[in-house]
Design an enzyme around this catalytic site. Structure first.
Site, PDB file in Angstrom:
ATOM      1  N   HIS A  73       0.817  -1.220   0.000  1.00 35.34           N
ATOM      2  CA  HIS A  73       0.000   0.000   0.000  1.00 35.34           C
ATOM      3  C   HIS A  73       0.849   1.268   0.000  1.00 35.34           C
ATOM      4  O   HIS A  73       0.305   2.373  -0.100  1.00 35.34           O
ATOM      5  CB  HIS A  73      -0.986   0.004   1.183  1.00 35.34           C
ATOM      6  CG  HIS A  73      -0.359   0.260   2.517  1.00 35.34           C
ATOM      7  ND1 HIS A  73      -0.054  -0.757   3.410  1.00 35.34           N
ATOM      8  CD2 HIS A  73       0.016   1.409   3.130  1.00 35.34           C
ATOM      9  CE1 HIS A  73       0.470  -0.234   4.508  1.00 35.34           C
ATOM     10  NE2 HIS A  73       0.522   1.082   4.362  1.00 35.34           N
ATOM     11  N   ASP A 120      -0.047  -7.756   1.671  1.00 32.88           N
ATOM     12  CA  ASP A 120       0.428  -6.362   1.656  1.00 32.88           C
ATOM     13  C   ASP A 120       1.957  -6.338   1.685  1.00 32.88           C
ATOM     14  O   ASP A 120       2.585  -6.040   2.694  1.00 32.88           O
ATOM     15  CB  ASP A 120      -0.156  -5.608   2.853  1.00 32.88           C
ATOM     16  CG  ASP A 120       0.026  -4.095   2.738  1.00 32.88           C
ATOM     17  OD1 ASP A 120       0.613  -3.646   1.733  1.00 32.88           O
ATOM     18  OD2 ASP A 120      -0.405  -3.370   3.656  1.00 32.88           O
ATOM     19  N   SER A 212       4.665   2.173   8.183  1.00 30.71           N
ATOM     20  CA  SER A 212       4.328   1.118   7.228  1.00 30.71           C
ATOM     21  C   SER A 212       5.512   0.779   6.340  1.00 30.71           C
ATOM     22  O   SER A 212       6.254   1.661   5.906  1.00 30.71           O
ATOM     23  CB  SER A 212       3.157   1.549   6.338  1.00 30.71           C
ATOM     24  OG  SER A 212       1.937   1.355   6.974  1.00 30.71           O
TER      25      SER A 212
END
Length: 260
Positions: A73, A120, A212
């Site tokens: 992402h 992811d 992230s």
């Protein structure tokens, strides 16, 4: 080990998504190190930072001289990777910035649904090879999955407070422990797949917005990539959720091998 979980999305997961069951529970977009402290400079030589212009987008992990692993992402149209960085406010001696040549998301990642965190994971190929040394070097990928209770290190430049955001200038680190899959599933009912692993601590040490794509490192081996978790961050009963590297080792090596 190394075989990714199936791509098919189960019907019950779709029902959860349609009912909005994920509301207030995810923080993947952009997704600090809460209850941590400044890392010893360059003690995490595989840590990278993804930038779009002068804006920090995500963390990342150097896994080869031209390869960085991060969360799927985190993909942007045009961005660069900084290596050998500690302070984002000043240029460190080993710091390098290299443009991204190609971003390769896992083929099963559902980019059209921001609430779906399955698969992811993404490989970034750099335009040029990094200059490797003690302060910039790739990390070893996990072949075996992490053990429950195993101590690990998380790191990143993400916010150090939540829900109010306060981003540090320097790389922060914290110690967490691997949770059992059952405990992870109890924390996030219906949302955990076999390609995910949870890690946290009783004091609320956690990754958060801005982290992230960063590493979960256990005994010097990469076991996870920061993906999502609770919002606000740092709830002991709501651990951070990471893409489980041992389930994707074959895909990572195969993808890198095709293009080297």
């Amino acid at each position: 080990m190394g075989r990714p979980p199936p791509c098919a999305i189960q019907t019950w997961i779709l029902l959860f998504l349609l009912m909005g069951a994920w509301a207030g529970l995810t923080r993947a977009q952009g997704s600090k190190i809460l209850e941590g402290q400044e890392c010893k400079p360059h003690s995490q030589p595989w840590q990278t930072a993804l930038f779009q212009g002068e804006r920090l987008v995500c963390g990342g992990v150097l896994v080869g001289d031209r390869w960085v692993l991060t969360a799927a992402h985190c993909k942007k149209d045009k961005y660069s990777v900084r290596l050998g960085d500690h302070s984002l406010q000043k240029r460190d001696e080993p710091e390098q910035e290299i443009q991204v040549a190609r971003s390769i998301q896992h083929p099963c990642f559902n980019s059209s649904n921001p609430e779906d965190h399955s698969h992811d994971i993404m490989l970034i190929r750099l335009q040029n090879s990094a200059n490797l040394g003690d302060k910039v070097k790739p990390i070893e990928l996990a072949n075996l999955c992490p053990k429950v209770g195993q101590k690990c290190i998380i790191s990143g430049w993400g916010t150090v407070t939540s829900p109010q955001e306060n981003f540090p200038n320097t790389l922060n680190c914290a110690e967490v422990k691997i949770y059992s899959q059952n405990k992870c599933e109890r924390a996030y009912p219906g949302k955990i797949t076999e390609g995910m692993v949870c890690a946290g601590s009783s004091n609320g040490a956690d990754t958060c917005q801005g982290d992230s794509g960063g590493p979960l490192v256990c005994n010097g081996v990469l076991q996870g990539i920061t993906t999502w978790g609770s919002d606000p961050c740092g709830k002991p009963e709501k651990p951070g959720v990471y893409t489980k590297i041992c389930r994707y080792t074959n895909w990572i090596k195969k993808t890198m091998g095709k293009r080297d």
